[in-house]
Design a protein around this motif. Structure first.
Motif, mmCIF file in Angstrom:
data_model
loop_
_atom_site.group_PDB
_atom_site.id
_atom_site.type_symbol
_atom_site.label_atom_id
_atom_site.label_comp_id
_atom_site.label_asym_id
_atom_site.label_seq_id
_atom_site.Cartn_x
_atom_site.Cartn_y
_atom_site.Cartn_z
ATOM 1 N N SER A 74 -1.215 2.463 3.941
ATOM 2 C CA SER A 74 -2.019 1.501 3.631
ATOM 3 C C SER A 74 -3.348 1.759 3.217
ATOM 4 N N VAL A 75 -3.763 3.008 3.598
ATOM 5 C CA VAL A 75 -5.330 3.526 3.195
ATOM 6 C C VAL A 75 -5.454 3.330 2.140
ATOM 7 N N ASN A 76 -4.653 3.886 1.095
ATOM 8 C CA ASN A 76 -4.885 4.141 -0.360
ATOM 9 C C ASN A 76 -4.364 2.903 -1.136
ATOM 10 N N ALA A 77 -3.658 2.076 -0.562
ATOM 11 C CA ALA A 77 -3.182 0.910 -1.492
ATOM 12 C C ALA A 77 -4.269 -0.322 -1.519
ATOM 13 N N ASP A 78 -4.205 -0.818 -2.598
ATOM 14 C CA ASP A 78 -5.189 -1.935 -3.007
ATOM 15 C C ASP A 78 -4.447 -3.277 -2.118
ATOM 16 N N LEU A 79 -5.074 -3.780 -1.253
ATOM 17 C CA LEU A 79 -4.759 -4.703 -0.514
ATOM 18 C C LEU A 79 -5.911 -5.765 -0.506
ATOM 19 N N SER A 80 -6.110 -6.561 -1.642
ATOM 20 C CA SER A 80 -7.323 -7.318 -1.813
ATOM 21 C C SER A 80 -6.871 -8.789 -1.068
#
Length: 77
Positions: free
Chosen positions: A38-44
């Motif tokens: 999840s570090v590089n994912a866009d989890l807005s």
């Protein structure tokens, strides 16, 4: 005196054990994998976070369940 707890002696694979071990192993091993991915994912938003957790966590859970079941099947008494 409390009532005695019953025990079972299942023939074949003990599915209760498989489910419990799958749960524990998925939490111990799967959660850090999901967190790392999840570090590089866009989890807005919370929806995006939940979708990501299901999309990545479900295959981890499924693979863990298959491995634990195969282990139980191979090592059954």
């Amino acid at each position: 005196m409390p009532e005695r707890v019953e025990t079972t002696n299942p023939e074949g694979v003990d599915y209760g054990w498989v489910m419990q071990v799958t749960f524990v192993v998925t939490i111990v091993i799967g959660a850090p994998i999901v967190a790392f991915l999840s570090v590089n994912a866009d989890l807005s938003s919370w929806g995006a976070r939940a979708e990501f957790a299901v999309r990545v966590g479900a295959p981890i859970w499924f693979c863990t369940a298959l491995i634990v079941f195969a282990y139980a099947k191979r090592n059954q008494a």
